[in-house]
Design an enzyme around this catalytic site. Structure first.
Site, mmCIF file in Angstrom:
data_model
loop_
_atom_site.group_PDB
_atom_site.id
_atom_site.type_symbol
_atom_site.label_atom_id
_atom_site.label_comp_id
_atom_site.label_asym_id
_atom_site.label_seq_id
_atom_site.Cartn_x
_atom_site.Cartn_y
_atom_site.Cartn_z
ATOM 1 N N LYS A 159 42.973 -30.450 4.126
ATOM 2 C CA LYS A 159 41.781 -30.991 2.916
ATOM 3 C C LYS A 159 41.698 -32.212 3.072
ATOM 4 C CE LYS A 159 40.828 -29.582 -1.754
ATOM 5 N NZ LYS A 159 39.460 -28.672 -1.476
HETATM 6 N N1 PY5 Z 1 36.870 -24.305 0.993
HETATM 7 C C1 PY5 Z 1 36.696 -25.582 0.571
HETATM 8 C C2 PY5 Z 1 35.896 -26.257 1.866
HETATM 9 C C3 PY5 Z 1 36.867 -26.268 -0.510
HETATM 10 O O1 PY5 Z 1 36.975 -27.283 -0.743
HETATM 11 C C4 PY5 Z 1 37.735 -25.496 -1.483
HETATM 12 C C5 PY5 Z 1 38.230 -26.176 -2.635
HETATM 13 C C6 PY5 Z 1 38.153 -23.882 -0.951
HETATM 14 C C7 PY5 Z 1 37.671 -23.583 0.092
HETATM 15 C C8 PY5 Z 1 38.999 -23.315 -1.781
HETATM 16 O O2 PY5 Z 1 40.206 -23.919 -1.782
HETATM 17 P P1 PY5 Z 1 41.250 -23.631 -3.293
HETATM 18 O O3 PY5 Z 1 41.156 -22.338 -3.630
HETATM 19 O O4 PY5 Z 1 42.540 -23.931 -2.674
HETATM 20 O O5 PY5 Z 1 40.733 -24.585 -4.187
HETATM 21 N N2 PY5 Z 1 37.515 -27.115 -3.102
HETATM 22 C C9 PY5 Z 1 38.057 -27.951 -4.050
HETATM 23 C C10 PY5 Z 1 38.377 -27.495 -5.213
HETATM 24 O O6 PY5 Z 1 39.005 -27.949 -6.367
HETATM 25 C C11 PY5 Z 1 36.868 -29.229 -4.485
HETATM 26 C C12 PY5 Z 1 35.379 -28.692 -4.804
HETATM 27 C C13 PY5 Z 1 34.576 -29.670 -4.869
HETATM 28 O O7 PY5 Z 1 37.904 -26.533 -5.622
#
Ligand code: PY5
Length: 307
Positions: A159
Site C-alpha cells: 500500500k
Molecule cells: N484496493 C485499493 C487500491 C485500496 O486503496 C484499498 C483500500 C483496497 C483495495 C481495500 O483494502 P482494505 O480492505 O484493506 O482497506 N483503500 C484505503 C482505505 O482505507 C484508502 C481509500 C482512499 O479503504
C-alpha cells in the site's frame, strides 16, 4: 475548516504532539517521489458498550510493515510498537465516535537523490472522526481507460503512496464522466479493482472476486468478506472476471476500509440487477456491521478494544 479542528494529538516519530505541530518540511522525500507506505483503519464507537473498537488492527499494521519491507523503507519500530502507538493516539484524543486511522511510513528529508537508503524513515499516525466514504445505498461506477498498474512495474501488493496516482487518475476520470467510482482493468483486460476498493460480483448465488495476480491490493476487507460469506454458506471463488461479466452480474459490491461494503448499482450505464442493493449484498453488509461493532463473538479476535 482546519485539518486539526477535530484532532488534538498526532503521533509522530515516537511521541504525541499537538495536531498543529504535526507538519513536515517541503523537501520531504515522500512528497516529491511518493516514497511512503500507509494504512487505512477504522474504529467503531459502540453506543451500546460505550467503547471504541478498532477493526483488524494487527492485520493492518502487519501489512504496513510488509509494505515498508517491499519498498525498502527501513522501519525503526516493531509491529508491537506500532500497534501500541495507534492505541495511544486514539486514547489521547478521547474519541467517542467512528474514526479513521491513517498511519504512514515515509522517507524524510536529507537528499533529493532517488537512493532512499540514506534517508531517515519517519512515521506518523493520525486519527480523526469519519463517516461514510461512498454512498451507502449504492454507487454508479465506470470502467475507466487507465489500467491498474501491473505488478511487473510496481509492487501493487504494497500500500504505497506513489501507486495512488493511478487511483487518483482513475477516480477523476469516473467523476468527470458523471460516475461515483472507477473500476480499473488489469494489464490483460480483466477486472482488477476500484480506485480504493476490491470488487465482488454475484452470479447465480456464487460470489466471484479477482485473484491477487490481477494486480490488486490484497484487501483486508476483501479477506473479511471472503471469510464471512463462506460462514453464511455462500461459495466464494477467486478467478478472473471479464469486463462484460460486470454488466450481467446479479449483484456487485466493492469492499475497502473506507468504503466498507458498498453496493454497485450501475456499471457503464447498465443497471445491475434491479438497480438497488441485492439481497446477498445486503446480508453480507448486515453481518459485517455486527462484526465491526463486536456483536459476533466468533470474530472478536478481530477487535481491539480501546477504552
Ligand atoms: N484496493 C485499493 C487500491 C485500496 O486503496 C484499498 C483500500 C483496497 C483495495 C481495500 O483494502 P482494505 O480492505 O484493506 O482497506 N483503500 C484505503 C482505505 O482505507 C484508502 C481509500 C482512499 O479503504
Amino acid at each position: 475548516m482546519s485539518v486539526c479542528s477535530k484532532i488534538r494529538y498526532v503521533w509522530i516519530d515516537g511521541g504525541l504532539v499537538e495536531c498543529e505541530r504535526a507538519s513536515v518540511h517541503v523537501l520531504t522525500h515522500a512528497l516529491h517521489y511518493g516514497t511512503a507506505v500507509f494504512e487505512g483503519i477504522r474504529g467503531y464507537w459502540s453506543e451500546r458498550a460505550k467503547n471504541l473498537y478498532v477493526f483488524r488492527l494487527e492485520d493492518h499494521m502487519k501489512r504496513l510493515v510488509n509494505s515498508a519491507k517491499i519498498i525498502g523503507l527501513r522501519l525503526n519500530y516493531s509491529l508491537e510498537d506500532l500497534i501500541g502507538a495507534v492505541i495511544r493516539t486514539i486514547r489521547a484524543n478521547e474519541f467517542q465516535e467512528n474514526i479513521y486511522i491513517r498511519p504512514i511510513v515515509f522517507a524524510g528529508e536529507g537528499s533529493i537523490s532517488l537512493d532512499i537508503s540514506k534517508i531517515p524513515t519517519r512515521v506518523s499516525i493520525a486519527a480523526f472522526p469519519f463517516g461514510h466514504y461512498l454512498k451507502p445505498k449504492g454507487v454508479r461506477v465506470k470502467v475507466v481507460s487507465w489500467r491498474r498498474v501491473p505488478n511487473y512495474s510496481m509492487p501493487v501488493i504494497a500500500k504505497a503512496s506513489g501507486i495512488y496516482l493511478n487511483s487518483v487518475l482513475a477516480l477523476s476520470e469516473a467523476i468527470s464522466s458523471g460516475y461515483d467510482e472507477a473500476i480499473l482493468l488489469d494489464w490483460r483486460g480483466y477486472v482488477s479493482e476500484g480506485s480504493g476498493e476490491n470488487v465482488f460480483i454475484v452470479r447465480k448465488g456464487t460470489i466471484y472476486t479477482p485473484p491477487i495476480y490481477a494486480s490488486i491490493l490484497e484487501g483486508i476487507t476483501r479477506d473479511t468478506v471472503i471469510r464471512i460469506s463462506r460462514d453464511l454458506g455462500y461459495g466464494v471463488v477467486e478467478r478472473d472476471i471479464a469486463r462484460e461479466e460486470l454488466y450481467i452480474a446479479d449483484e456487485i459490491f466493492i469492499s475497502g476500509t473506507a468504503a466498507e461494503i458498498t453496493p454497485v448499482i450501475e456499471v457503464d450505464g447498465r443497471t445491475i440487477g434491479t438497480g438497488s442493493p441485492g439481497p446477498l449484498t445486503e446480508r453480507i453488509i448486515e453481518y459485517y456491521k455486527k462484526i465491526v461493532y463486536n456483536e459476533v463473538p466468533r470474530y472478536s479476535e478481530w477487535i481491539t478494544q480501546i477504552y
